[in-house]
Design a protein around this motif. Structure first.
Motif, short mmCIF file in Angstrom:
data_model
loop_
_atom_site.label_atom_id
_atom_site.label_comp_id
_atom_site.label_asym_id
_atom_site.label_seq_id
_atom_site.Cartn_x
_atom_site.Cartn_y
_atom_site.Cartn_z
N ALA A 1 0.83 -1.21 0.00
CA ALA A 1 0.00 0.00 0.00
C ALA A 1 0.86 1.25 0.00
N LEU A 2 1.93 1.24 0.81
CA LEU A 2 2.83 2.40 0.86
C LEU A 2 3.54 2.60 -0.48
N ALA A 3 4.06 1.50 -1.04
CA ALA A 3 4.82 1.60 -2.29
C ALA A 3 3.96 2.10 -3.44
N PHE A 4 2.81 1.48 -3.63
CA PHE A 4 1.99 1.83 -4.79
C PHE A 4 1.13 3.07 -4.51
N GLY A 5 0.81 3.32 -3.24
CA GLY A 5 0.12 4.57 -2.92
C GLY A 5 1.01 5.77 -3.22
N LEU B 1 -2.90 2.46 -14.24
CA LEU B 1 -1.73 1.62 -14.55
C LEU B 1 -0.94 1.28 -13.29
N VAL B 2 -0.80 2.26 -12.39
CA VAL B 2 -0.11 2.00 -11.12
C VAL B 2 -0.83 0.90 -10.36
N LEU B 3 -2.16 1.01 -10.27
CA LEU B 3 -2.94 0.01 -9.55
C LEU B 3 -2.87 -1.35 -10.23
N TRP B 4 -2.81 -1.34 -11.56
CA TRP B 4 -2.68 -2.59 -12.31
C TRP B 4 -1.35 -3.28 -11.98
N VAL B 5 -0.27 -2.51 -12.00
CA VAL B 5 1.04 -3.06 -11.67
C VAL B 5 1.03 -3.58 -10.23
N GLY B 6 0.43 -2.80 -9.32
CA GLY B 6 0.34 -3.23 -7.93
C GLY B 6 -0.48 -4.50 -7.78
N GLY B 7 -1.57 -4.59 -8.53
CA GLY B 7 -2.40 -5.79 -8.47
C GLY B 7 -1.66 -7.02 -8.96
N ALA C 1 6.19 1.23 -11.34
CA ALA C 1 4.82 1.74 -11.43
C ALA C 1 4.78 3.19 -11.88
N VAL C 2 5.69 4.01 -11.37
CA VAL C 2 5.74 5.42 -11.77
C VAL C 2 6.08 5.56 -13.25
N SER C 3 7.04 4.77 -13.71
CA SER C 3 7.42 4.85 -15.13
C SER C 3 6.24 4.51 -16.02
N ALA C 4 5.43 3.53 -15.60
CA ALA C 4 4.24 3.18 -16.38
C ALA C 4 3.19 4.27 -16.32
N GLY C 5 2.91 4.77 -15.11
CA GLY C 5 1.83 5.74 -14.94
C GLY C 5 2.09 7.07 -15.62
#
Length: 546
Positions: free
Chosen positions: A15-19, A336-342, A369-373
């Motif tokens: 949660a911390l990383a992807f949030g 996209l961030v949430l997708w990578v996190g999922g 995730a940031v690079s994707a988003g």
């Protein structure tokens, strides 16, 4: 520690990383989309532009198609829209239906700088002269002047002696002033032409100068050139026949095409022209997609109006956003961030087990995730602008697809704690028994990204003038693979000749590109940095299982 607390800690870390990644992505798009403030409008209330270059071609229409005939209704629609912002339109020829412009313009209260196209074909030149002479005599109250030839000396299609004779021939047959238009340097090179014209028409395009001028200095540059030409021809009337700035395309040294920079140049130019009392014809009215075949992406984006919507790109005096659809791009980026996190979560909890992921890996996952988003939505936008022809769509589509897949694949492999393997695991027949997708998928992506990167290298090294810098898609594709190479375990280092050869090509190009484009070009520097990062990535994985 029991499974439940471990799972709780893992979920907290996720949660911390992807949030944090989602917040960075959202803030990045807010910054990218924030409108750029413009100076006050240089035009008084109700005042219009002096003149604007007009070409009617839309969609797939092109003047290179000699069978094309522009419908009169299309010209009427365009000029009705332009009459709201300008008093005059400049044309360049009468063929393909453009002979209707003076009559349509007269009905709308517009004036016309009538173009007369000259080239290397004397028969076509004679027909053009005949038509323009007829139009100038029939519409003498509408046509402000006749422009006999446009950059014919620059193209090397006529000599200055033949051109001067042609100008004098036309001048003797029309009741309006006559001029010739060319890049300003050619007026200084062929000064004798001035005696053949009623006024001098010069083109000044800071973006296309031999030494490109950044938008911060572009208005001043145009003003200085106008003063230089005026001093060379004292007492002669000078018209800036083309001046403008592109809204999209590749950088040339420090000259960056963008909507805000286009608006900035127009503001600065009009203010200086009003202050110093000279006339300016802005290039151009509508974006011309056909020019992309000759000049790349940038060639099709000089218009004040969009090619498809036919709407103005900006209003004088109002802020301009370089990414007007940033909110939708931000939403897509967070998704996209949430997708990578999922994906990372599902892999980490496969088969009811919790895979231990350390803080370094979580940092890598956040970066992926940031690079994707940020860069996948940017890459999709760039592909829509830059793709031309089936080969362009295929190339850019493949790169965007690789960029979109790189993040989730890299996230899954990083959580699995697998190495980024080399080309051999896909290409070597001896490795066909390796069927694990967490080994095959990233290696295949690495091959695809490397091939596309080297294809871009060949264009930007050997034929760069009209080539775009694919920095957005490359960032989204290369960064996840690099994270894998640096955070993941490394396999045995064997031969790896293919990876080493590709890395050597990319490293050489990464050094050459900034030298060729100059360090003022941040798009070139960014692209070169990505090539170098990919080279290092290949070096770290070279030979694994090869």
């Amino acid at each position: 520690m029991s499974a439940a607390p471990r799972m709780g800690i893992a979920m907290l870390r996720a949660a911390l990383a992807f949030g944090l990644a989602a917040i960075v992505v959202a803030l990045s798009w807010v910054w990218l989309g924030t409108p750029v403030n413009m100076p006050p409008s240089p035009l008084a209330a109700g005042e219009k532009l002096y003149c604007v270059s007009y070409a009617p071609f839309r969609g797939t229409q092109t003047p290179l198609d000699r069978t094309l005939l522009i419908p009169r209704e299309q010209i009427e629609q365009d000029l009705a829209r332009l009459a709201k912002v300008t008093d005059c339109v400049r044309t360049y020829a009468t063929e393909l239906g453009l002979a209707a412009v003076p009559e349509v313009a007269a009905k709308l209260g517009l004036k016309v700088l009538q173009g007369l196209w000259l080239g290397s074909d004397p028969v076509r030149n004679a027909a053009e002269i005949e038509t323009v002479v007829k139009l100038a005599n029939e519409h003498r109250d509408t046509i402000r002047g006749v422009v006999v030839g446009n950059e014919v000396l620059l193209r090397g299609e006529m000599s200055d002696v033949d051109l001067a004779a042609t100008i004098r021939t036309v001048k003797a047959q029309v009741p309006v002033p006559v001029t010739y238009a060319d890049v300003w340097e050619f007026w200084l090179r062929y000064r004798g032409l001035a005696s053949a014209v009623d006024f001098i028409t010069i083109h000044i395009l800071p973006y296309w100068e031999d030494v490109p001028v950044s938008v911060d200095d572009a208005g001043r540059h145009i003003n200085e050139i106008e003063s230089k030409v005026a001093a060379t021809f004292p007492g002669r009337e000078i018209l800036i026949g083309e001046a403008g700035w592109p809204s999209a395309g590749r950088m040339r040294e420090g000259a960056l095409p963008s909507p805000a920079n286009q608006a900035r140049l127009i503001h600065d130019l009009l203010a200086l022209a009003k202050r110093d009392g000279y006339r300016v014809n802005v290039i151009e009215a509508f974006d011309q997609p056909w020019k992309r075949q000759l000049e790349g992406t940038v060639g099709g984006h000089w218009g004040l109006f969009d090619a498809t919507s036919r709407e103005a790109k900006f209003a004088l005096g109002e802020p301009v956003s370089n990414r007007p659809f940033w909110l939708w791009q931000a939403i897509a980026g967070v998704v996209l961030v949430l997708w990578v996190g999922g994906i990372a979560h599902l892999v980490a909890h496969r088969h009811g087990k919790v895979v231990k992921v350390g803080w370094p890996a979580w940092a890598g996952l956040s970066l992926i995730a940031v690079s994707a988003g940020v860069f996948v939505p940017m890459a999709m936008e760039a592909a829509m602008l830059e793709s031309l022809g089936w080969d362009g769509w295929l190339r850019n589509g493949a790169l965007v697809l690789a960029a979109a897949l790189a993040a989730p694949v890299a996230a899954a492999v990083l959580v699995e704690h697998r190495p980024l393997e080399g080309f051999g695991v896909v290409l070597d027949p001896a490795q066909r028994m390796v069927t694990d997708p967490w080994i095959k998928a990233p290696a295949l992506l690495l091959i695809v990204v490397t091939v596309l990167a080297i294809q871009g290298v060949l264009g930007l090294v050997f034929d760069p003038r009209y080539k775009d810098f694919p920095f957005a898609a490359l960032t989204a594709a290369v960064v996840p693979l690099a994270v894998l190479a640096f955070y993941g375990p490394r396999g045995p280092q064997l031969a790896g000749r293919a990876e080493f050869a590709a890395a050597a090509v990319l490293a050489f190009a990464a050094v050459y590109l900034p030298l060729n484009e100059t360090i003022a070009n941040w798009q070139a520097l960014w692209t070169a940095g990505l090539w170098l990062l990919l080279a290092v990535t290949l070096w770290r994985v070279r030979g694994v299982r090869s």
